[in-house]
Design a protein around this motif. Structure first.
Motif, short mmCIF file in Angstrom:
data_model
loop_
_atom_site.label_atom_id
_atom_site.label_comp_id
_atom_site.label_asym_id
_atom_site.label_seq_id
_atom_site.Cartn_x
_atom_site.Cartn_y
_atom_site.Cartn_z
N ARG B 342 0.85 -1.20 0.00
CA ARG B 342 0.00 0.00 0.00
C ARG B 342 0.89 1.25 0.00
NH1 ARG B 342 -2.81 -2.38 4.39
NH2 ARG B 342 -2.34 -0.53 5.63
N PRO B 343 0.60 2.20 -0.88
CA PRO B 343 1.52 3.35 -1.05
C PRO B 343 1.67 4.23 0.18
CG PRO B 343 -0.46 3.58 -2.42
CD PRO B 343 -0.51 2.22 -1.83
N GLU B 344 0.71 4.21 1.09
CA GLU B 344 0.81 5.10 2.26
C GLU B 344 1.76 4.55 3.33
OE1 GLU B 344 -1.80 3.31 1.41
OE2 GLU B 344 -2.88 2.49 3.13
N LEU B 345 2.26 3.35 3.15
CA LEU B 345 3.12 2.75 4.18
C LEU B 345 4.54 3.29 4.12
CD1 LEU B 345 2.06 -1.03 3.93
CD2 LEU B 345 1.36 0.65 5.65
N PRO B 346 5.26 3.29 5.26
CA PRO B 346 6.64 3.76 5.25
C PRO B 346 7.61 2.77 4.59
CG PRO B 346 6.00 3.04 7.45
CD PRO B 346 4.77 2.99 6.62
N ILE B 347 7.11 1.63 4.15
CA ILE B 347 7.99 0.64 3.52
C ILE B 347 7.76 0.58 2.01
CG2 ILE B 347 8.36 -0.78 5.56
CD1 ILE B 347 6.11 -2.60 4.53
N THR B 348 7.06 1.58 1.47
CA THR B 348 6.94 1.71 0.01
C THR B 348 7.40 3.12 -0.36
OG1 THR B 348 4.63 2.37 0.29
CG2 THR B 348 5.03 0.08 -0.30
N ASP B 349 7.85 3.28 -1.62
CA ASP B 349 8.32 4.61 -2.02
C ASP B 349 7.16 5.49 -2.48
OD1 ASP B 349 7.68 4.00 -4.63
OD2 ASP B 349 9.75 3.71 -5.29
N GLU B 350 7.51 6.67 -2.98
CA GLU B 350 6.45 7.63 -3.34
C GLU B 350 5.59 7.13 -4.50
OE1 GLU B 350 9.64 8.02 -3.49
OE2 GLU B 350 10.30 9.08 -5.28
N HIS B 351 6.11 6.13 -5.24
CA HIS B 351 5.33 5.58 -6.35
C HIS B 351 4.60 4.29 -5.93
CE1 HIS B 351 7.44 8.47 -8.77
NE2 HIS B 351 8.61 7.95 -8.44
N GLY B 352 4.72 3.95 -4.68
CA GLY B 352 4.05 2.73 -4.20
C GLY B 352 4.87 1.48 -4.43
N LYS B 353 6.12 1.65 -4.88
CA LYS B 353 6.96 0.46 -5.08
C LYS B 353 7.61 0.07 -3.75
CE LYS B 353 7.86 0.93 -9.97
NZ LYS B 353 8.83 1.22 -11.01
N PRO B 354 7.78 -1.23 -3.53
CA PRO B 354 8.29 -1.65 -2.21
C PRO B 354 9.75 -1.26 -2.00
CG PRO B 354 8.06 -3.54 -3.68
CD PRO B 354 7.45 -2.37 -4.40
N LEU B 355 10.04 -0.85 -0.77
CA LEU B 355 11.43 -0.61 -0.37
C LEU B 355 12.02 -1.89 0.21
CD1 LEU B 355 10.84 2.82 1.39
CD2 LEU B 355 11.88 2.44 -0.86
N MET B 432 3.67 -7.50 -12.98
CA MET B 432 3.59 -6.98 -11.60
C MET B 432 4.91 -7.12 -10.84
SD MET B 432 -0.16 -8.01 -10.27
CE MET B 432 -0.15 -6.82 -8.94
N ALA B 433 5.91 -7.75 -11.45
CA ALA B 433 7.16 -8.03 -10.74
C ALA B 433 7.76 -6.81 -10.04
CB ALA B 433 8.17 -8.67 -11.69
N PRO B 434 7.84 -5.65 -10.70
CA PRO B 434 8.48 -4.51 -10.00
C PRO B 434 7.74 -4.07 -8.74
CG PRO B 434 8.23 -4.08 -12.37
CD PRO B 434 7.46 -5.32 -12.08
N LYS B 435 6.49 -4.44 -8.63
CA LYS B 435 5.71 -3.98 -7.48
C LYS B 435 5.68 -4.99 -6.33
CE LYS B 435 2.41 -1.40 -10.31
NZ LYS B 435 1.06 -1.43 -10.86
N LEU B 436 6.20 -6.19 -6.56
CA LEU B 436 5.96 -7.24 -5.57
C LEU B 436 7.23 -7.76 -4.90
CD1 LEU B 436 3.10 -9.23 -7.34
CD2 LEU B 436 2.95 -7.31 -5.76
#
Lengths: 244, 552
Positions: B342-355, B432-436
């Motif tokens: 979820r993009p609002e989490l502190p473990i995703t970046d501003e584009h919603g991609k996972p950190l 979906m690979a870049p997002k997961l």
């Protein structure tokens, strides 16, 4: 409500006595038609089952009635003391030793608006207020899905919140609803959403030599078909089918 | 080509459903044909209400609230799809078996119970059902070979007992953004002498845990920890231990999906009969590898996890890594991938991609190539013999709808718990690979066969799983010494096996080995393994790209 203490078989009120090492004290709560006070004796589905367990297992069982919170607390604090019947759930599993299942309950949502009465799925309930009674476990269940739940002290109070239009939906087990329908103008058809396993929950240090014969008697009661027949009697009396 | 009424009926009648399932490996015409078949096959069951129950993860929420109403519209069969805790699903299944009352018409039950199901014979064999009493209600395009999890739901008697509905794995999880910070990489190398990267063994995992919890301590003003786990004495603690700790440590033997003859629970099987869990009987629950596993679990929980983790259970701990203060977790349930993107989490970046990323979990000192690499959960449709036939048939229609090709790709993209080869190799899933964070790469490789559920060595999962949390909790929650706890657990497991031996007439019922000196078993190859001279070899890490090559 004052404490009611009853020796099974005799099914009559008497003064509290010391509990012997061979006895289990079962703390219950009035919950018609599962536990009912009938003049000077106790009746209801759970009482009928417990009567059978006592005669079959030869474990001496003492029933005391309290408000549910008190019954629950006593089972948590004293070995050889139990509460009946509460939902057996993952969160409670480690807190008690169990004699299970005493009964299966089907829960349904009763809507005052007949147009809304058949919508399946919990998501259809978003934005509606639901009443559920304390101790059923259903209030906690619905709240865990972010539902707006008003907790009533008893099933009857929960039903009256619906009738007074204080809530849009009443959540109750179907047997209790059928019992209350004899006294209150409640909706006929609910939307079933949850089944629970209700059990006798005993203090975790309760003597296994008492619990084991009780569990064996309960298993045998199911396997013989005796418990299904007893349940059918209640289904006929209250004109419903629980689909078991 | 054989023509039949349901194919002829594949007209515009069900086109409204297409908007709900825009992604499918079938063409729209094929989707419509499947739905026409469901509508036709369901006619004898119209007006019935079926009850099913599953654990409470997002996949089943989607089924309960999206698929069940659509199935009802399509077929006229109402579905009550109940969600509850995993232990409650098992308790309810047990209650139905114990009482003979038909509590539910179908269960989505973890395949960890496969050893129970084929021994107690209370579960319908789907192999027989689909060729016999359920043939008329078995979807012609079900395509069983397309299911990745079939090896886990097929028992050693060759019968399929369960149909996979969702799968998720336990994988190593870490904050790739933190691991990439130059100042942290430099500090780690100075302290430990090797690169801060993905740990390959437990020594490196421990070093990284210590590094973040003891040396880094704060990132961007927030207290951070190098490890996350949970320790509350609760049924979910049992799964944490039996799912993965012992398998990663190397307790069992080589062999997939589970070690032969000793599995990751430490239970030895000869032919199909469990013969012991204690080392004295050829098992491994109290073997050095198991003690090592639980000691590491206890020590890391106390030394490196947030203090509150000690009193948490599965659900409470599951929410922690989303808060952004955990650097790594030795294994994490990918069922929660959707929630962690979820993009609002502190473990995703501003584009919603996972950190964060997932990778193969590091293995313990006793692990060897050819052993299972971790745990995979396979929730699978299960019918009980105590359910009346007509209700089994109606429930089976809903079960198949929930996994049918016309539905499953859309469901997979929404819930991220794939079950079909065709879905995981689809363009939509690949995109979906870049997002997961590595999930797509895991399922597109052969690794998904190395992360496996509990296997058929365990003859009564509901009763034996209870022992895990009761005993492991003594170590994690009551501070009792691990070697003593594991010895007590081994005795309790052997005792349970003996009870089952005395009460079952299954040809695969337990039959205990006589007790022998432990040294006799340690002298033999395989598990139980003698204590290693060095359980803490040098730490090893690899870059994420190198590790992903293991999944190619």
């Amino acid at each position: 409500m004052g404490m009611i203490r009853a020796a099974l078989l005799a099914s009559c009120l008497f003064s509290p006595a010391l509990t012997s090492a061979k006895q289990l004290v079962l703390h219950g709560y009035l919950n018609p038609p599962y536990v009912m006070q009938q003049d000077y004796s106790l009746g209801g589905l759970w009482i009928d089952i417990i009567n059978h367990l006592q005669s079959d297992s030869e474990v001496e069982l003492i029933i005391e009635l309290h408000p549910l919170r008190r019954a629950y607390k006593l089972a948590q604090t004293k070995p050889n003391h139990c509460v009946f019947a509460i939902e057996r759930s993952q969160s409670r599993e480690a807190q008690f030793a169990w004699v299970s299942p005493l009964s299966i309950s089907r829960y349904a949502l009763f809507n005052a608006d007949p147009e809304q009465a058949t919508q399946p799925g919990l998501s259809a309930l978003q934005g509606q207020q639901i009443s559920a009674h304390f101790g059923s476990g259903v209030a906690e269940y619905l709240r865990s899905f972010d539902m707006d739940v008003v907790v009533a002290k008893t099933p009857e109070q929960g039903a009256k919140l619906l009738l007074r239009e204080r809530v849009q939906v009443w959540a109750s087990d179907v047997l209790t609803a059928a019992y209350l329908r004899q006294q209150l103008p409640l909706p006929q058809n609910g939307v079933e959403f949850f089944s629970s396993v209700r059990s006798i929950a005993c203090h975790p240090e309760t003597d296994k030599a008492l619990l084991q014969p009780l569990q064996q008697s309960l298993d045998a009661f199911y396997q013989s078909g005796g418990l299904a027949k007893l349940l059918q009697r209640y289904e006929q009396q209250y004109q419903l089918s629980m689909g078991l | 080509m054989v023509c039949c009424s349901w194919q002829a009926a594949a007209n515009t009648e069900h086109t409204a459903l297409l908007q709900h399932f825009p992604q499918s490996t079938l063409s729209p015409e094929q989707q419509l044909a499947e739905w026409a078949w469901f509508a036709d096959a369901a006619k004898p069951y119209q007006g019935m209400t079926v009850r099913v129950v599953s654990e409470r993860i997002y996949t089943h929420w989607y089924e309960s609230n999206v698929l069940a109403p659509l199935f009802s519209e399509l077929t006229g069969i109402q579905v009550i799809h109940e969600l509850t805790s995993e232990d409650d699903v098992i308790k309810k299944l047990q209650a139905q078996q114990q009482t003979g009352l038909n509590i539910y018409d179908a269960y989505i039950n973890d395949s960890d119970l496969i050893g129970t199901h084929f021994r107690n014979q209370q579960v319908v064999s789907l192999s027989r059902f689909t060729e016999g009493e359920g043939k008329a209600v078995t979807l012609p395009t079900l395509d069983l070979d397309d299911f990745m999890g079939l090896p886990f739901t097929t028992a050693s008697d060759g019968q399929l007992y369960q149909l996979p509905d969702q799968q998720f794995a336990n994988l190593y999880w870490y904050r790739q953004d933190w691991f990439s910070r130059p100042e942290l990489k430099q500090q780690f190398k100075e302290l430990y002498g090797y690169e801060l990267d993905v740990p390959v063994n437990w020594s490196a995992y421990q070093d990284i845990a210590e590094f973040f919890s003891e040396y880094v301590r704060e990132i961007d003003g927030q207290r951070v920890y190098g490890h996350m786990d949970y320790g509350k004495r609760d049924p979910s603690l049992g799964w944490r231990i039996s799912d993965a700790w012992l398998s990663m440590a190397g307790t069992g033997d080589q062999g997939l999906p589970n070690g032969i003859p000793v599995d990751e629970w430490g239970i030895r099987v000869e032919d199909c009969r469990p013969v012991g869990a204690s080392v004295a009987r050829g098992g491994a629950i109290d073997a050095p590898a198991s003690i090592y596993a639980i000691q590491k679990y206890v020590d890391w929980l106390k030394d490196y996890a947030p203090p509150e983790a000690q009193n948490m259970n599965f659900s409470e701990a599951g929410a922690e890594i989303a808060k952004g203060h955990i650097a790594q977790q030795i294994f994490w349930y990918t069922a929660f991938t959707a929630e962690l993107t979820r993009p609002e989490l502190p473990i995703t970046d501003e584009h919603g991609k996972p950190l964060w990323r997932v990778a193969p979990s590091p293995t313990g000192a006793y692990w060897q190539a050819g052993m299972k690499s971790g745990y995979q959960d396979v929730g699978a449709w299960t019918l009980l013999k105590s359910t009346p036939l007509k209700r089994q048939q109606a429930a089976w229609l809903y079960a198949q709808f929930a996994v049918s090709k016309s539905v499953s790709l859309t469901k997979t993209l929404e819930t991220l718990t794939p079950i079909r080869y065709s879905d995981v190799h689809s363009e939509a899933f690949s995109a979906m690979a870049p997002k997961l964070g590595g999930l797509v790469e895991f399922y597109q490789s052969s690794a998904h066969q190395e992360w496996t559920p509990t296997g058929s060595n365990v003859p009564d999962y509901p009763q034996m799983a209870t022992l895990w949390w009761q005993y492991a909790g003594l170590a994690s929650y009551e501070n009792e010494p691990v070697p003593e706890v594991m010895q007590q657990l081994a005795v309790a497991m052997d005792s349970k096996l003996e009870q089952l031996a005395n009460s079952s007439d299954s040809p695969c019922a337990p039959r205990l080995n006589p007790q022998q000196e432990k040294g006799v078993w340690f002298a033999q190859p395989g598990s139980p393994k003698a204590k290693l001279d060095n359980e803490n070899p040098a730490g090893r890490t690899l870059s994420y790209s190198e590790l992903l090559k293991r999944w190619e």
